[in-house]
Design a protein around this motif. Structure first.
Motif, PDB file in Angstrom:
ATOM      1  N   CYS A  85       0.869  -1.173   0.000  1.00 11.36           N
ATOM      2  CA  CYS A  85       0.000   0.000   0.000  1.00 11.36           C
ATOM      3  C   CYS A  85       0.906   1.223   0.000  1.00 11.36           C
ATOM      4  CB  CYS A  85      -0.900  -0.015   1.235  1.00 11.36           C
ATOM      5  SG  CYS A  85      -1.960   1.435   1.367  1.00 11.36           S
ATOM      6  N   ARG A  86       0.690   2.130  -0.928  1.00 13.28           N
ATOM      7  CA  ARG A  86       1.556   3.287  -1.082  1.00 13.28           C
ATOM      8  C   ARG A  86       0.880   4.592  -0.675  1.00 13.28           C
ATOM      9  NH1 ARG A  86       5.979   1.729  -4.294  1.00 13.28           N
ATOM     10  NH2 ARG A  86       5.668  -0.343  -5.163  1.00 13.28           N
ATOM     11  N   TYR A 120      11.017   2.036   2.324  1.00 14.71           N
ATOM     12  CA  TYR A 120      11.081   3.291   1.579  1.00 14.71           C
ATOM     13  C   TYR A 120      11.744   3.037   0.238  1.00 14.71           C
ATOM     14  CZ  TYR A 120       9.704   5.607   5.855  1.00 14.71           C
ATOM     15  OH  TYR A 120       9.005   5.995   6.968  1.00 14.71           O
ATOM     16  N   GLN A 121      11.165   3.615  -0.821  1.00 16.24           N
ATOM     17  CA  GLN A 121      11.711   3.488  -2.166  1.00 16.24           C
ATOM     18  C   GLN A 121      12.000   4.875  -2.709  1.00 16.24           C
ATOM     19  OE1 GLN A 121       8.801   1.301  -4.404  1.00 16.24           O
ATOM     20  NE2 GLN A 121       9.349  -0.654  -3.470  1.00 16.24           N
ATOM     21  N   ASP A 122      12.866   4.920  -3.696  1.00 16.11           N
ATOM     22  CA  ASP A 122      13.164   6.203  -4.332  1.00 16.11           C
ATOM     23  C   ASP A 122      11.912   6.759  -4.993  1.00 16.11           C
ATOM     24  OD1 ASP A 122      15.793   6.056  -3.559  1.00 16.11           O
ATOM     25  OD2 ASP A 122      16.436   5.077  -5.406  1.00 16.11           O
ATOM     26  N   GLY A 123      11.765   8.052  -4.877  1.00 21.24           N
ATOM     27  CA  GLY A 123      10.604   8.705  -5.468  1.00 21.24           C
ATOM     28  C   GLY A 123      10.894   9.235  -6.849  1.00 21.24           C
ATOM     29  N   ASP A 124      10.138  10.239  -7.231  1.00 20.32           N
ATOM     30  CA  ASP A 124      10.321  10.865  -8.534  1.00 20.32           C
ATOM     31  C   ASP A 124      10.710  12.327  -8.327  1.00 20.32           C
ATOM     32  OD1 ASP A 124       7.985  11.835  -7.509  1.00 20.32           O
ATOM     33  OD2 ASP A 124       6.690  11.011  -9.066  1.00 20.32           O
ATOM     34  N   GLN A 127       8.403  13.716  -5.234  1.00 25.64           N
ATOM     35  CA  GLN A 127       8.707  13.171  -3.919  1.00 25.64           C
ATOM     36  C   GLN A 127      10.119  12.615  -3.897  1.00 25.64           C
ATOM     37  OE1 GLN A 127       5.291  10.432  -3.429  1.00 25.64           O
ATOM     38  NE2 GLN A 127       5.279  11.216  -1.344  1.00 25.64           N
ATOM     39  N   GLU A 128      10.815  12.872  -2.793  1.00 22.65           N
ATOM     40  CA  GLU A 128      12.171  12.364  -2.659  1.00 22.65           C
ATOM     41  C   GLU A 128      12.180  10.853  -2.441  1.00 22.65           C
ATOM     42  OE1 GLU A 128      15.687  13.011   0.527  1.00 22.65           O
ATOM     43  OE2 GLU A 128      14.727  14.816  -0.249  1.00 22.65           O
ATOM     44  N   ARG A 129      11.262  10.385  -1.586  1.00 19.37           N
ATOM     45  CA  ARG A 129      11.129   8.955  -1.349  1.00 19.37           C
ATOM     46  C   ARG A 129       9.674   8.634  -1.059  1.00 19.37           C
ATOM     47  NH1 ARG A 129      13.593   7.624   4.591  1.00 19.37           N
ATOM     48  NH2 ARG A 129      12.243   9.018   5.725  1.00 19.37           N
TER      49      ARG A 129
END
Length: 174
Positions: A85-86, A120-124, A127-129
């Motif tokens: 869920c994001r 936590y994953q890298d964002g775009d 968003q940073e993450r």
């Protein structure tokens, strides 16, 4: 006119209600190790996994007398493709009808109970993450492997032609 005594109504059995008392302090839930689900490729099975997760977590929350609105909201927004869920805390609080602070506390409690893993994953560029909530089950402390321990000694074979003591590696051509 007869004066009737006011009777106290109870929703819980008398033993449980007498044990539970609001202390005014936040509840402390010790963190438990979690095991993530091995996610299936079929959406029907994925839906069953999510339903099983929701039932298990709701049972533990009910035992602690905690709200399950955030749990229900997370379970309805878990991806059937990968079990994550994001949604942000703000989006979850809008969908569940709870305050942002309560939603943050609910996620923390589910994480401590072992029903959520936070990654936590890298964002775009916006968003940073990105925080990813992955559903999991609490580890009950048992080994997941079925390997006999060393203290049990050596196990002899059970195949009919080899029944006997442990094989010491000696030649059978006597």
């Amino acid at each position: 006119m007869a004066v009737m005594k006011h009777q106290r109504r109870s929703l819980l059995p008398s033993g449980l209600e007498e044990e539970f008392v609001f202390s005014g302090q936040p509840r402390k839930i010790a963190p438990v190790p979690a095991i993530p689900y091995l996610w299936p490729t079929r959406p029907v099975v994925a839906g069953e996994y999510i339903q099983d997760w929701q039932v298990r977590a709701a049972g533990d929350l009910a035992g602690l007398r905690l709200c399950r609105s955030t749990l229900d909201c997370i379970s309805s927004h878990v991806s059937r493709r990968d079990g994550t869920c994001r949604l942000t805390d703000k989006a979850l609080s809008c969908r569940s009808g709870r305050s942002l602070r309560s939603t943050h506390r609910d996620i923390s409690r589910l994480k401590n109970l072992g029903y959520l893993m936070v990654e936590y994953q890298d964002g775009d560029s916006v968003q940073e993450r990105v925080r990813v909530l992955r559903i999991s089950v609490p580890s009950d402390g048992r080994s997941r492997q079925r390997i006999p321990g060393l203290s049990k000694g050596e196990v002899s074979p059970t195949y009919p032609l080899c029944v006997g003591g442990p094989d010491m590696g000696a030649s059978r051509d006597d």
